[in-house]
Enzyme design. Structure first.
Site, PDB file in Angstrom:
ATOM      1  N   LEU A  47       0.878  -1.182   0.000  1.00 45.85           N
ATOM      2  CA  LEU A  47       0.000   0.000   0.000  1.00 45.85           C
ATOM      3  C   LEU A  47       0.901   1.212   0.000  1.00 45.85           C
ATOM      4  CD1 LEU A  47      -2.509  -0.436   2.972  1.00 45.85           C
ATOM      5  CD2 LEU A  47      -3.113  -0.403   0.547  1.00 45.85           C
ATOM      6  N   HIS A  48       0.706   2.142  -0.894  1.00 41.90           N
ATOM      7  CA  HIS A  48       1.472   3.394  -0.779  1.00 41.90           C
ATOM      8  C   HIS A  48       0.834   4.575  -1.472  1.00 41.90           C
ATOM      9  CE1 HIS A  48       2.743   2.365  -4.844  1.00 41.90           C
ATOM     10  NE2 HIS A  48       3.165   3.597  -4.980  1.00 41.90           N
ATOM     11  N   ARG A  49      -0.268   4.359  -2.196  1.00 40.67           N
ATOM     12  CA  ARG A  49      -0.865   5.470  -2.957  1.00 40.67           C
ATOM     13  C   ARG A  49      -1.282   6.579  -1.994  1.00 40.67           C
ATOM     14  NH1 ARG A  49       0.155   3.194  -7.408  1.00 40.67           N
ATOM     15  NH2 ARG A  49       1.352   5.092  -7.588  1.00 40.67           N
ATOM     16  N   ASP A  54      -2.168  -1.594  -3.963  1.00 41.03           N
ATOM     17  CA  ASP A  54      -2.624  -0.419  -4.709  1.00 41.03           C
ATOM     18  C   ASP A  54      -1.531   0.028  -5.684  1.00 41.03           C
ATOM     19  OD1 ASP A  54      -0.714   0.780  -3.078  1.00 41.03           O
ATOM     20  OD2 ASP A  54      -2.137   2.071  -2.008  1.00 41.03           O
TER      21      ASP A  54
END
Ligand code: UD1
Ligand code: UDP
Length: 361
Positions: free
Chosen positions: A201-203, A278
């Site tokens: 996850l990093h968006r 993501d």
């Protein structure tokens, strides 16, 4: 031909590597610039090493900052390099702030820009990447679209440059590195896990909003499965800031670790039961025939509809009332069926360099 190759972040290093391999095998003298948008050893140096790339000719040390600070600093730095080096063509990959800065700097100096991975659209205007992609595509001279679908998007938008369908260099990179990754597989990362889902996850729109991030963590814990989470530094920072690290620990199911290098990440993709992410690049990697994993996309849209059509990706959204059930249903429908890779045969970099070679050699 003297190409000027620019990278700034982890995925650009991975996806530009096959272009660099082509330059080296063809004896092409390329200039290699790193903007330094990513600078931690685990996000940059490790990737240059594991992709077997030489040290860039210059690192601009742009680092982190607001969208405009980062873009502006890279823009000014790249212009100086271009004025000195006077390359024939500038190669950019993807949709980061580095890519937009490089494209603007080159276009204003009237140096041709080749955009690798052109024509992707999420139509989600919250994403900085969506602005970067659109602006870059409209200022590029060569648009290397990974699929016919992305080429059609570019035709409909009436971009000025020439469009070529080449496949995605992510497949070239993966096929090149997977044998190395499997040879040195690091079993310590999955110690004690019989089976696991792999999470990233990093968006910005997921991790910078406390409600969204909390909902994602609660929804993932409610799946009641072991999840291995090599976390991007941005996510570690946000989870800490929002006080969510303790919830991850008390939930007991999500094992959070530092981001891992490309070779370890490839072997984790190979060994996991399925992927939760993501990320853009990981949606593509999951479709490579040697990985072939189901990937549940923790977003409300994707700019990679080809991975949905091929049966690899399912966009499940971020609503904790809904996405866990969508994942459970997806698992019930089956994880391991045969699917076709929509992103090419691993020869995108050859095709790209053949096209550029015809114009500049
Ligand atoms: C950037 C790209 C994104 C891409 C991602 C790949 C933009 C707008 N976003 O997002 O499209 O998917 O890279 O991973 O260009 N940080 C570190 N060390 C680093 C880099 C970042 O600690 O080496 C931390 C800093 O706290 C920084 C934050 O991560 O503020 C975000 O970094 P940034 O480069 O702005 O965006 P990414 O989220 O990495
Ligand atoms: N990746 C990695 N280690 C990790 C997470 C990702 O090597 O801990 C690799 C992954 O295999 C892919 C790339 O990083 O090649 C994707 O980068 P990211 O998800 O940061 O960016 P995006 O593709 O969304 O722009």
């Amino acid at each position: 031909m003297r190409p000027f190759i620019i990278v700034g972040t982890r995925p650009e290093i991975v996806k530009m590597a096959p272009i660099i391999y082509e330059c080296e095998s063809r004896g092409i003298d390329y200039y290699f610039l790193h903007t330094g948008q990513h600078y931690s050893e685990s996000m940059s140096g490790l990737f240059l090493d594991e992709m077997d790339l030489r040290t860039p000719d210059r690192n601009l040390d742009v680092g982190s900052g607001s969208q405009s600070e980062q873009t502006a600093q890279a823009l000014v730095g790249i212009e100086k390099e271009l004025l000195r080096e006077k390359p024939d063509v500038v190669l950019v990959q993807g949709d980061t702030n580095t890519v937009l800065s490089a494209t603007l700097a080159a276009a204003k100096l009237r140096i041709p820009v080749a955009h690798i991975e052109a024509g992707l659209r999420s139509y989600d205007t919250r994403m900085p990447e969506e602005h970067n992609r659109r602006l870059t595509d409209h200022a590029s001279d060569y648009l290397f679209a990974p699929t016919e679908n992305s080429a059609e998007i570019l035709r409909k938008e009436n971009v000025w440059g020439r469009i070529f369908v080449t496949g995605n260099t992510v497949i070239d990179a993966l096929e090149n590195r997977l044998p190395v990754a499997l040879k040195r597989m690091n079993r310590a990362l999955t110690k004690g896990l019989d089976s696991f889902a792999l999470l990233t996850l990093h968006r910005a729109e997921n991790v910078d909003d406390k409600n969204v991030l909390e909902g994602l963590i609660e929804g993932l814990i409610s799946l009641e499965m072991s999840i291995l989470f090599p976390a991007h530094p941005r996510s570690i920072k946000q989870l800490t800031k929002f006080g969510l690290m303790s919830r991850i620990k008390s939930g007991g199911l999500i094992r959070i670790i530092e981001p891992v290098g490309y070779l370890d990440f490839l072997s984790l993709q190979k060994r996991c039961s399925f992927i939760l992410t993501d990320s853009g690049g990981i949606q593509e990697e999951a479709t490579a025939p040697s990985i072939n994993k189901k990937v549940f996309v923790l977003r409300t849209s994707t700019e990679r509809p080809e991975a949905v059509d091929s049966g690899h990706a399912v966009v499940v959204g971020v609503n904790p009332e809904k996405f866990p059930n969508m994942i459970r249903n997806g698992i019930k429908e089956g994880l391991d069926e045969e699917r076709r890779c929509p992103y090419g045969e691993g020869d995108a970099s050859k095709k790209i360099m053949n096209i550029l070679g015809k114009d500049f050699d």
